[in-house]
Design an enzyme around this catalytic site. Structure first.
Site, PDB file in Angstrom:
ATOM      1  N   GLU A 182     -57.106  47.571  46.676  1.00  0.00           N
ATOM      2  CA  GLU A 182     -56.953  48.148  45.328  1.00  0.00           C
ATOM      3  C   GLU A 182     -57.900  47.514  44.314  1.00  0.00           C
ATOM      4  O   GLU A 182     -57.473  46.987  43.282  1.00  0.00           O
ATOM      5  CB  GLU A 182     -55.498  48.002  44.855  1.00  0.00           C
ATOM      6  CG  GLU A 182     -54.524  48.839  45.674  1.00  0.00           C
ATOM      7  CD  GLU A 182     -53.098  48.821  45.142  1.00  0.00           C
ATOM      8  OE1 GLU A 182     -52.736  47.862  44.447  1.00  0.00           O
ATOM      9  OE2 GLU A 182     -52.353  49.766  45.427  1.00  0.00           O
ATOM     10  N   GLU A 376     -51.543  53.091  51.933  1.00  0.00           N
ATOM     11  CA  GLU A 376     -50.280  52.690  51.309  1.00  0.00           C
ATOM     12  C   GLU A 376     -49.645  53.917  50.679  1.00  0.00           C
ATOM     13  O   GLU A 376     -50.335  54.701  50.016  1.00  0.00           O
ATOM     14  CB  GLU A 376     -50.477  51.649  50.198  1.00  0.00           C
ATOM     15  CG  GLU A 376     -50.742  50.265  50.678  1.00  0.00           C
ATOM     16  CD  GLU A 376     -50.772  49.243  49.548  1.00  0.00           C
ATOM     17  OE1 GLU A 376     -50.027  49.395  48.565  1.00  0.00           O
ATOM     18  OE2 GLU A 376     -51.559  48.293  49.664  1.00  0.00           O
TER      19      GLU A 376
HETATM   20  C1  BGP Z   1     -49.742  48.028  45.814  1.00  0.00           C
HETATM   21  C2  BGP Z   1     -50.159  46.761  46.502  1.00  0.00           C
HETATM   22  C3  BGP Z   1     -49.187  46.200  47.462  1.00  0.00           C
HETATM   23  C4  BGP Z   1     -47.748  46.552  47.208  1.00  0.00           C
HETATM   24  C5  BGP Z   1     -47.507  47.910  46.627  1.00  0.00           C
HETATM   25  C6  BGP Z   1     -46.111  48.160  46.119  1.00  0.00           C
HETATM   26  O1  BGP Z   1     -50.254  48.089  44.527  1.00  0.00           O
HETATM   27  O2  BGP Z   1     -51.376  46.911  47.192  1.00  0.00           O
HETATM   28  O3  BGP Z   1     -49.477  44.844  47.615  1.00  0.00           O
HETATM   29  O4  BGP Z   1     -46.907  45.568  46.910  1.00  0.00           O
HETATM   30  O5  BGP Z   1     -48.393  48.215  45.604  1.00  0.00           O
HETATM   31  O6  BGP Z   1     -45.956  47.512  44.908  1.00  0.00           O
HETATM   32  P1  BGP Z   1     -44.642  46.773  44.492  1.00  0.00           P
HETATM   33  O7  BGP Z   1     -44.415  45.760  45.549  1.00  0.00           O
HETATM   34  O8  BGP Z   1     -44.927  46.175  43.188  1.00  0.00           O
HETATM   35  O9  BGP Z   1     -43.599  47.804  44.435  1.00  0.00           O
END
Ligand code: BGP
Length: 477
Positions: A182, A376
């Site tokens: 990201e 993701e």
């Molecule tokens: C993305 C990241 C991850 C992850 C995900 C969910 O932005 O790449 O590392 O954690 O989001 O986010 P969160 O854990 O804050 O819900």
């Protein structure tokens, strides 16, 4: 009948070292920035406050990432569960600090390399293709505190050494890679993403854009090394994509939406995939008083070593409003914006939008004509196991089902989609809250926000559902 998903489609799941491994100080690992970021609901606000300076204070704060879900010791059991679900691939990241504890050493830490050899071999033994993110929100703390993070050009050389080490060590058995997780997220959380600190005044646009430039050069070098190491390697960028909508048909809002998409969704990928700064960059820099230090050779590297595919995360869309003072703000949606009245939101305010994923896939493919990889996607929710540890997470199944249906539609539209790795396929420490209670997993991990509990793994209802999805190559969702 024509199949919805191509043969060989890469179904799998995704994690990141700092959120699963734990063992934060074992076998020679150094401290990473996230090791010094406390957990808690206010995590992103805390790290954006002027006081925050990466001081590790275990008396005052909890640091759930220190223990994670102990994947460092339990990866074999976890990968066996992934195999049982039928995973074709597993996306994980390498902790930079296991290989170079402070980022500056000239020789790598063999114990760290040996660990990832074992993880990769466990995947391969199960017929699971490893997909590795080289850097996922956890640069060595030393590089942030002593060098000021990615705004310092010296990081390019330190990253190049790290990338060369892991690519040459693992590049003959790992085909799929990504450089920075990201990379564009620094627009919203530069501390987590680029190791910039408020205290050094480094949250200004100048620092962020310079950090991005340095990362683009570093990313190009990693692409170069990857291709020199093994011509079979496919290495991608990884961007946080949020489909943007104008709040209404007022041309002013439409223009704002275009500008926001350029500045957030496309700026980094335009450079990493397109091989040059886009036409709108000059205006973007000028509007924020940015003057980049671009050294001779930088632009040639960026041009010559573009990525092979576009990896991206997709959780939500974002609605842009400039003209309606009465519009409700989408509080909690990670990227803010106006509340979209057509969408429901997760318990954390992230607006759920499968149609937006189809739009994202079309926009990205239209722009780059490179294969896309959704690395993701998922629903963060509170899961409540019953006394028999059964977790009926139909809400998660619904979310994933709708997004998979949108993927099938996009493939029908003509998009070249390589694979899908839902986020946090096993429960892990949340990035934005640093807690366990925001869960994404298909596998439940019995740990609370303080990382107390048995750590036992339990298959959720979504585990069995996803198993069937993969077994039918997405036909039966
Ligand atoms: C993305 C990241 C991850 C992850 C995900 C969910 O932005 O790449 O590392 O954690 O989001 O986010 P969160 O854990 O804050 O819900």
């Amino acid at each position: 009948m024509k199949e919805k998903f191509p043969q060989g489609f890469m179904w799998g799941g995704a994690t990141a070292a700092n959120q699963v491994e734990g063992a934060y100080d074992q076998d020679g690992k150094g401290l990473s920035i996230v090791d010094a970021i406390p957990g808690g609901k206010d995590r992103l606000r805390i790290v954006s406050s002027p006081e925050f300076d990466f001081t590790l204070d275990t008396a005052k704060h909890t640091y759930p990432n220190h223990k994670g879900i102990d994947h460092y010791h339990r990866f074999e059991e976890d990968i066996a569960l992934f195999a049982e679900m039928g995973f074709k691939c597993y996306r994980f990241s390498i902790a930079w600090t296991r290989i170079y504890p402070n980022g500056i050493e000239q020789q790598p830490n063999e114990a760290g390399l040996a660990h990832y050899d074992k993880v990769i071999d466990a995947c391969i033994a199960h017929g699971i293709e490893p997909v590795i993110t080289i850097s996922h929100y956890e640069m060595p703390l030393h590089l942030a505190t002593e060098f000021g993070g990615w705004k310092n050009r010296e990081l390019i050389g330190h990253f190049e050494r790290f990338a060369r080490t892991v690519l040459t060590r693992f590049g003959h058995k790992v085909k799929y890679w990504m450089t920075f997780n990201e990379i564009n997220s620094a627009a919203h959380f530069p501390i987590m993403s680029q190791g910039l600190t408020v205290k050094t005044g480094a949250l200004e646009a100048q620092a962020k854009f310079q950090a991005w430039h340095n990362q683009f050069v570093a990313s190009s070098l990693a692409v170069k090394i990857a291709h020199e190491t093994n011509a079979q390697i496919q290495i991608g960028c990884m961007i946080l994509f949020a489909t943007n909508y104008a709040y209404d048909c007022n041309p002013v809002n439409q223009l704002e939406t275009l500008k926001e998409s350029q500045a957030f969704n496309f700026y980094c990928a335009d450079v990493q995939a397109g091989g040059k700064y886009p036409y709108y960059a000059k205006r973007l820099w000028a509007s924020q008083g940015v003057a980049l230090d671009i050294q001779p050779g930088d632009l040639e590297l960026i041009k010559q070593h573009t990525v092979d595919y576009i990896g991206f995360s997709y959780y939500m869309s974002s609605t842009i409003n400039k003209t309606n003072p009465d519009a409700v703000s989408a509080q909690g949606n990670l990227l803010g914006g106006a509340r979209n009245p057509f969408l429901e939101a997760s318990d954390w305010g992230w607006e759920i939008d499968p149609v937006g994923l189809r739009i994202a896939l079309n926009q990205l493919y239209d722009r780059y004509e490179k294969p896309l990889f959704i690395v993701e996607n998922g629903l963060g929710a509170v899961d409540k196991p019953d006394e028999n540890h059964v977790i009926a997470d139909d809400y998660r199944i619904n979310y994933l089902r709708q997004h998979i249906a949108a993927m099938a539609e996009a493939i029908e539209d003509g998009v070249d989609l390589m694979g899908y790795t839902p986020w946090g396929c096993i429960d892990l420490v949340s990035m934005s809250t640093g807690e366990m209670s925001k869960r994404y997993g298909l596998i439940y991990v019995d740990l609370d926000d303080k990382i107390s509990g048995t750590g036992n793994r339990y298959k959720k209802k979504s585990f069995h559902w996803y198993q069937k999805v993969i077994a039918t190559n997405g036909e039966d969702i």
